[in-house]
Write a protein that holds these residues in place. Structure first.
Motif, PDB file in Angstrom:
ATOM      1  N   MET A 164     -22.451 -26.052 -37.518  1.00 29.83           N
ATOM      2  CA  MET A 164     -22.798 -24.492 -37.893  1.00 29.83           C
ATOM      3  C   MET A 164     -24.168 -24.446 -38.436  1.00 29.83           C
ATOM      4  N   LEU A 165     -24.722 -25.208 -38.869  1.00 31.03           N
ATOM      5  CA  LEU A 165     -25.968 -24.942 -39.033  1.00 31.03           C
ATOM      6  C   LEU A 165     -26.983 -25.073 -37.928  1.00 31.03           C
ATOM      7  N   ILE A 166     -26.841 -26.031 -37.138  1.00 32.14           N
ATOM      8  CA  ILE A 166     -27.601 -26.479 -36.091  1.00 32.14           C
ATOM      9  C   ILE A 166     -27.518 -25.236 -35.201  1.00 32.14           C
ATOM     10  N   SER A 167     -26.097 -24.551 -34.932  1.00 26.89           N
ATOM     11  CA  SER A 167     -25.954 -23.709 -34.246  1.00 26.89           C
ATOM     12  C   SER A 167     -26.781 -22.298 -34.676  1.00 26.89           C
ATOM     13  N   ALA A 168     -26.797 -22.227 -35.999  1.00 23.44           N
ATOM     14  CA  ALA A 168     -27.554 -20.797 -36.706  1.00 23.44           C
ATOM     15  C   ALA A 168     -28.968 -21.054 -36.184  1.00 23.44           C
ATOM     16  N   VAL A 169     -29.608 -22.430 -36.489  1.00 21.89           N
ATOM     17  CA  VAL A 169     -31.106 -22.379 -36.312  1.00 21.89           C
ATOM     18  C   VAL A 169     -31.217 -22.139 -34.700  1.00 21.89           C
ATOM     19  N   LEU A 170     -30.493 -22.530 -33.857  1.00 24.67           N
ATOM     20  CA  LEU A 170     -30.706 -22.310 -32.387  1.00 24.67           C
ATOM     21  C   LEU A 170     -30.801 -20.919 -32.033  1.00 24.67           C
ATOM     22  N   VAL A 171     -29.629 -20.175 -32.355  1.00 26.73           N
ATOM     23  CA  VAL A 171     -29.472 -18.646 -32.200  1.00 26.73           C
ATOM     24  C   VAL A 171     -30.692 -18.042 -33.044  1.00 26.73           C
ATOM     25  N   THR A 172     -31.130 -18.317 -34.058  1.00 31.70           N
ATOM     26  CA  THR A 172     -32.078 -17.754 -34.789  1.00 31.70           C
ATOM     27  C   THR A 172     -33.304 -17.685 -33.929  1.00 31.70           C
ATOM     28  N   VAL A 173     -33.705 -19.132 -33.583  1.00 36.75           N
ATOM     29  CA  VAL A 173     -34.869 -19.302 -32.659  1.00 36.75           C
ATOM     30  C   VAL A 173     -34.677 -18.394 -31.534  1.00 36.75           C
ATOM     31  N   TYR A 174     -33.568 -18.458 -30.664  1.00 30.51           N
ATOM     32  CA  TYR A 174     -33.458 -17.752 -29.490  1.00 30.51           C
ATOM     33  C   TYR A 174     -33.586 -16.154 -29.938  1.00 30.51           C
ATOM     34  N   ILE A 175     -33.124 -15.573 -30.903  1.00 32.52           N
ATOM     35  CA  ILE A 175     -33.453 -14.035 -31.161  1.00 32.52           C
ATOM     36  C   ILE A 175     -34.512 -13.933 -31.605  1.00 32.52           C
ATOM     37  N   VAL A 176     -35.324 -14.508 -32.201  1.00 30.15           N
ATOM     38  CA  VAL A 176     -36.641 -14.386 -32.689  1.00 30.15           C
ATOM     39  C   VAL A 176     -37.728 -14.535 -31.364  1.00 30.15           C
ATOM     40  N   ARG A 177     -37.446 -15.471 -30.530  1.00 31.38           N
ATOM     41  CA  ARG A 177     -38.346 -15.500 -29.251  1.00 31.38           C
ATOM     42  C   ARG A 177     -38.158 -14.444 -28.337  1.00 31.38           C
ATOM     43  N   GLN A 178     -37.108 -13.587 -28.308  1.00 30.78           N
ATOM     44  CA  GLN A 178     -36.674 -12.485 -27.560  1.00 30.78           C
ATOM     45  C   GLN A 178     -37.745 -11.322 -27.747  1.00 30.78           C
TER      46      GLN A 178
ATOM     47  N   VAL B 235     -22.024  -0.489 -17.656  1.00 30.54           N
ATOM     48  CA  VAL B 235     -23.414  -0.365 -17.853  1.00 30.54           C
ATOM     49  C   VAL B 235     -23.784   1.007 -18.480  1.00 30.54           C
ATOM     50  N   GLU B 236     -23.176   2.059 -17.962  1.00 27.97           N
ATOM     51  CA  GLU B 236     -23.023   3.327 -18.307  1.00 27.97           C
ATOM     52  C   GLU B 236     -22.487   3.957 -19.751  1.00 27.97           C
ATOM     53  N   HIS B 237     -21.842   3.091 -20.317  1.00 31.68           N
ATOM     54  CA  HIS B 237     -21.219   3.237 -21.611  1.00 31.68           C
ATOM     55  C   HIS B 237     -22.204   3.844 -22.565  1.00 31.68           C
ATOM     56  N   PRO B 238     -22.005   4.821 -23.322  1.00 33.51           N
ATOM     57  CA  PRO B 238     -23.065   5.434 -24.292  1.00 33.51           C
ATOM     58  C   PRO B 238     -23.183   4.382 -25.480  1.00 33.51           C
ATOM     59  N   ARG B 239     -22.470   3.429 -25.869  1.00 36.24           N
ATOM     60  CA  ARG B 239     -22.608   2.581 -26.948  1.00 36.24           C
ATOM     61  C   ARG B 239     -22.993   1.220 -26.617  1.00 36.24           C
ATOM     62  N   LEU B 240     -22.184   0.624 -25.491  1.00 36.32           N
ATOM     63  CA  LEU B 240     -22.385  -0.666 -25.035  1.00 36.32           C
ATOM     64  C   LEU B 240     -23.316  -0.878 -24.133  1.00 36.32           C
ATOM     65  N   GLY B 241     -23.592   0.233 -23.009  1.00 36.98           N
ATOM     66  CA  GLY B 241     -24.600   0.166 -22.022  1.00 36.98           C
ATOM     67  C   GLY B 241     -26.213  -0.215 -22.563  1.00 36.98           C
ATOM     68  N   PRO B 242     -26.433   0.316 -23.630  1.00 34.09           N
ATOM     69  CA  PRO B 242     -27.905   0.081 -23.953  1.00 34.09           C
ATOM     70  C   PRO B 242     -27.966  -1.520 -24.169  1.00 34.09           C
ATOM     71  N   TRP B 243     -27.003  -2.067 -24.653  1.00 30.73           N
ATOM     72  CA  TRP B 243     -27.172  -3.793 -25.178  1.00 30.73           C
ATOM     73  C   TRP B 243     -27.432  -4.332 -23.543  1.00 30.73           C
ATOM     74  N   ILE B 244     -26.841  -4.041 -22.715  1.00 28.28           N
ATOM     75  CA  ILE B 244     -27.080  -4.731 -21.440  1.00 28.28           C
ATOM     76  C   ILE B 244     -28.055  -4.160 -20.724  1.00 28.28           C
ATOM     77  N   ARG B 245     -28.440  -3.039 -20.733  1.00 24.48           N
ATOM     78  CA  ARG B 245     -29.541  -2.276 -19.783  1.00 24.48           C
ATOM     79  C   ARG B 245     -30.788  -2.864 -20.580  1.00 24.48           C
ATOM     80  N   ASP B 246     -31.116  -2.877 -21.940  1.00 30.91           N
ATOM     81  CA  ASP B 246     -32.437  -3.118 -22.437  1.00 30.91           C
ATOM     82  C   ASP B 246     -32.751  -4.585 -22.259  1.00 30.91           C
ATOM     83  N   TYR B 247     -31.550  -5.605 -22.308  1.00 25.95           N
ATOM     84  CA  TYR B 247     -31.659  -6.898 -22.265  1.00 25.95           C
ATOM     85  C   TYR B 247     -32.013  -7.282 -20.657  1.00 25.95           C
ATOM     86  N   LEU B 248     -31.493  -6.726 -19.521  1.00 24.34           N
ATOM     87  CA  LEU B 248     -31.634  -6.967 -18.371  1.00 24.34           C
ATOM     88  C   LEU B 248     -32.925  -6.379 -17.693  1.00 24.34           C
TER      89      LEU B 248
END
Length: 131
Positions: free
Chosen positions: A111-125, A61-74
Motif C-alpha cells: 500500500m505504501l509503495i503504491s501510494a508513493v508511486l501514485v503520488t510521484v505520477y500525479i506530481v509529475r503530471q 467525452v461530452e458528459h458535463p461532469r466526466l468529460g473534462p477529466w478525459i479531455r483535459d488529460y488527452l
C-alpha cells in the motif's frame, strides 16, 4: 476507410462495453473514494467505448461532469492544482488508515509503495492553469 468497430467480433464488442461501463462506475466511485483513481478508469472506459460504441464514447467525452477529466488529460492540458492536492491528500489519509487496520506487513508495504508511486505520477503530471 472501414469502420474499425464493424470489423470487431460481436462478443468482443460486448466485452469492451462491459469493461467500459464497469470502468465508468469505478471512476465515478473514485471521485468520492480516493483509493480508486478516477482518471485512469475514465480513460479506460473511453478506450473501450472508442472500440465498441461511438455513441457511448461521444456521451462520455461530452458528459458535463466526466468529460473534462478525459479531455483535459488527452489534450495535454493537465490536472487542476486542487485536483492534485485533493487526490494526493485523500489518498494518503486512506492509505495511512488502511495501514493502521491491516496488520500484514507485506500488505502495508504494498500500500505504501503504491501510494508513493501514485503520488510521484500525479506530481509529475502537468498542472492545468485556469484561463
Amino acid at each position: 476507410m472501414d469502420n474499425p468497430i464493424g470489423n470487431r467480433p460481436l462478443m468482443l464488442r460486448y466485452v469492451l462495453l462491459i469493461i467500459g461501463w464497469l470502468s465508468v462506475t469505478l471512476g465515478v466511485i473514485g471521485i468520492f473514494l480516493p483509493v480508486l483513481p478516477t482518471t485512469p478508469f475514465l480513460l479506460l472506459a473511453a478506450a473501450c467505448f472508442a472500440r465498441s460504441s461511438p455513441r457511448f464514447y461521444q456521451w462520455l467525452v461530452e458528459h458535463p461532469r466526466l468529460g473534462p477529466w478525459i479531455r483535459d488529460y488527452l489534450d495535454g492540458s493537465g490536472i487542476p492544482l486542487m485536483g492534485k492536492v485533493y487526490a494526493i491528500g485523500l489518498m494518503w489519509v486512506s492509505i495511512v488508515f488502511s495501514c493502521y487496520l491491516v496488520p500484514i506487513v507485506w500488505a502495508r508495504g504494498f500500500m505504501l509503495i503504491s501510494a508513493v508511486l501514485v503520488t510521484v505520477y500525479i506530481v509529475r503530471q502537468k498542472t492545468l492553469r485556469k484561463s
